[in-house]
Design an enzyme around this catalytic site. Structure first.
Site, mmCIF file in Angstrom:
data_model
loop_
_atom_site.group_PDB
_atom_site.id
_atom_site.type_symbol
_atom_site.label_atom_id
_atom_site.label_comp_id
_atom_site.label_asym_id
_atom_site.label_seq_id
_atom_site.Cartn_x
_atom_site.Cartn_y
_atom_site.Cartn_z
ATOM 1 N N LYS A 54 0.808 -1.223 0.000
ATOM 2 C CA LYS A 54 0.000 0.000 0.000
ATOM 3 C C LYS A 54 0.842 1.274 0.000
ATOM 4 C CE LYS A 54 -4.500 -1.342 0.626
ATOM 5 N NZ LYS A 54 -4.414 -2.701 1.099
ATOM 6 N N SER A 79 -8.866 -0.411 6.761
ATOM 7 C CA SER A 79 -8.788 -1.394 7.833
ATOM 8 C C SER A 79 -7.347 -1.534 8.312
ATOM 9 C CB SER A 79 -9.320 -2.744 7.355
ATOM 10 O OG SER A 79 -8.490 -3.236 6.331
ATOM 11 N N GLU A 205 -9.492 -14.312 -3.958
ATOM 12 C CA GLU A 205 -10.302 -13.726 -2.891
ATOM 13 C C GLU A 205 -10.553 -14.765 -1.804
ATOM 14 O OE1 GLU A 205 -13.386 -10.531 -4.416
ATOM 15 O OE2 GLU A 205 -13.855 -12.471 -5.290
ATOM 16 N N GLY A 209 -15.632 -13.875 0.918
ATOM 17 C CA GLY A 209 -15.736 -12.513 0.383
ATOM 18 C C GLY A 209 -15.444 -12.478 -1.100
ATOM 19 N N ASP A 211 -16.805 -11.206 -3.726
ATOM 20 C CA ASP A 211 -17.635 -10.246 -4.476
ATOM 21 C C ASP A 211 -17.133 -10.004 -5.894
ATOM 22 O OD1 ASP A 211 -15.636 -8.841 -2.639
ATOM 23 O OD2 ASP A 211 -16.021 -7.315 -4.154
ATOM 24 N N SER A 305 1.301 -9.889 -0.310
ATOM 25 C CA SER A 305 0.931 -8.472 -0.264
ATOM 26 C C SER A 305 1.264 -7.743 1.027
ATOM 27 C CB SER A 305 -0.562 -8.330 -0.567
ATOM 28 O OG SER A 305 -1.325 -9.056 0.378
HETATM 29 C C1 LIG Z 1 -5.173 -3.729 0.843
HETATM 30 C C2 LIG Z 1 -4.599 -5.086 0.874
HETATM 31 C C3 LIG Z 1 -5.026 -6.070 -0.035
HETATM 32 C C4 LIG Z 1 -6.113 -5.816 -1.061
HETATM 33 O O1 LIG Z 1 -5.706 -4.837 -1.998
HETATM 34 P P1 LIG Z 1 -6.751 -4.133 -2.983
HETATM 35 O O2 LIG Z 1 -5.957 -3.138 -3.727
HETATM 36 O O3 LIG Z 1 -7.826 -3.517 -2.145
HETATM 37 O O4 LIG Z 1 -7.322 -5.201 -3.846
HETATM 38 C C5 LIG Z 1 -4.401 -7.293 0.005
HETATM 39 N N1 LIG Z 1 -3.429 -7.575 0.915
HETATM 40 C C6 LIG Z 1 -3.015 -6.668 1.810
HETATM 41 C C7 LIG Z 1 -1.950 -7.051 2.771
HETATM 42 C C8 LIG Z 1 -3.573 -5.391 1.817
HETATM 43 O O5 LIG Z 1 -3.144 -4.500 2.706
#
Ligand SMILES: *Cc1c(COP(=O)(O)O)cnc(C)c1O
Length: 323
Positions: A54, A79, A205, A209, A211, A305
């Site tokens: 992010k 969140s 996903e 969830g 969606d 991520s």
């Molecule tokens: C925000 C986040 C996601 C999802 O990312 P999107 O861009 O909303 O699809 C996945 N993994 C982590 C660790 C995140 O912080």
């Protein structure tokens, strides 16, 4: 209809992020390869600044505000990981930040956000509308709202993760990316189309969830109730107006994985690869390791991520919860 971002936007983001965001490592695991019959390349955004990808999108978006906007500062609802990313990016760029967070967000994430110097406003995610609350605060204080995924600069910033991965490991057959609101996967899919046109991009996903999976089937954005899953970064209720068209055009399919599969994957990362990955960060890897998508014989990129999880919760997931 043209898509919200192009590859040129991702290149511009990469320029802005140079020397600011980490170029995160790509790890491999012989055990993972043996288990799947594939060649897996894990792009470790759990080792990114603030512990998740992010930071890429947040910094890229904030760096483009006007001096007037910068003076009043930024507001975000999240969140957790987007919040920390905005908080750090704002501090680096010298602007004030207010973060609206659910009161049941992991305490570590709330504390870390405050630690980066942001003001935190808490709300109840099951009863209050965070978007309305955020819009009101933004209006009252003249702040610029930076959404976590549905924003062209955010999407382009996230796409630099796949750009780096593809530049480092070369062409892939498949790229697995977790999906919340779709910011990460839309940026990554645009990067992949340019750098590895043969590479299929598949989103992952949580089962509870799904969606975006439903949205692709229906051909329009489906809204769901707040899903109950341990993947708190993917508890989004719907894809974005900007991200969904990119997903529809460039993402081949969406797979889902169970919470139990996420726990097993979190343990695999700890025991075999010696890295701390939060449940949401396990989504893409779980799809490969748990057979949610056919992977044998392929070269596969896996976006890991994020790695933000408080140690009590992490210890529980490692040792106490059935998986
Ligand atoms: C925000 C986040 C996601 C999802 O990312 P999107 O861009 O909303 O699809 C996945 N993994 C982590 C660790 C995140 O912080």
């Amino acid at each position: 209809m043209s898509l919200a971002i192009t590859y040129a936007d991702i290149e511009a983001a990469a320029q802005r992020l140079r020397g600011v965001a980490h170029r995160t490592p790509v790890l491999t695991s012989r055990t993972a390869n043996e288990r799947t019959g594939a060649q897996l390349f894990f792009k470790c955004e759990n080792l990114q600044r603030t512990g998740a990808f992010k930071f890429r999108g947040a910094y890229h978006a904030l760096a483009q505000l006007t001096p007037e906007q910068s003076k009043h500062g930024v507001l975000a609802f999240s969140s957790g990981n987007h919040a920390q990313a905005i908080a750090l990016a704002a501090r680096l760029l010298g602007m004030p930040a207010v973060i609206v967070m659910p009161q049941d967000a992991p305490p570590l994430k709330i504390e870390a956000t405050k630690g980066y110097g942001a003001e935190v406003v808490l709300y109840d995610r099951y009863t209050e509308d965070r978007e309305a609350l955020s819009a009101r605060i933004a209006r009252e204080r003249g702040m610029t709202l930076i959404p976590p995924y549905d924003h062209a600069h955010v999407m382009a910033g996230q796409g630099t993760a796949a750009k780096e991965l593809l530049e480092e490991v070369g062409a892939l057959d498949l790229l697995l990316v977790c999906v919340g609101g779709g910011g990460l996967i839309s940026g990554c899919a645009v990067a992949a189309r340019q750098l590895a046109p043969q590479c299929a991009v598949i989103g992952v996903e949580p089962e509870a969830g799904n969606d975006v999976q439903q949205s692709l089937k229906r051909g329009e954005i489906v809204h769901i109730d707040v899903p109950r899953t341990i993947a708190d970064g993917a508890q989004t209720q719907h894809a974005g107006r900007l991200t969904f068209p990119v997903i529809r055009e460039l993402v081949r399919d969406i797979a889902t994985v169970s919470d139990a599969a996420l726990i097993r994957t979190l343990r695999f990362f700890a025991e075999r690869m010696k890295i701390v990955v939060e449940p949401t960060g396990c989504l893409a890897a779980a799809a490969a390791l748990e057979g949610a998508v056919p992977v044998a014989g392929k070269r596969i990129g896996v976006i890991v991520s994020g790695g933000n999880i408080d140690r009590t919760r992490y210890a529980q997931l490692l040792t106490r919860e059935p998986a």
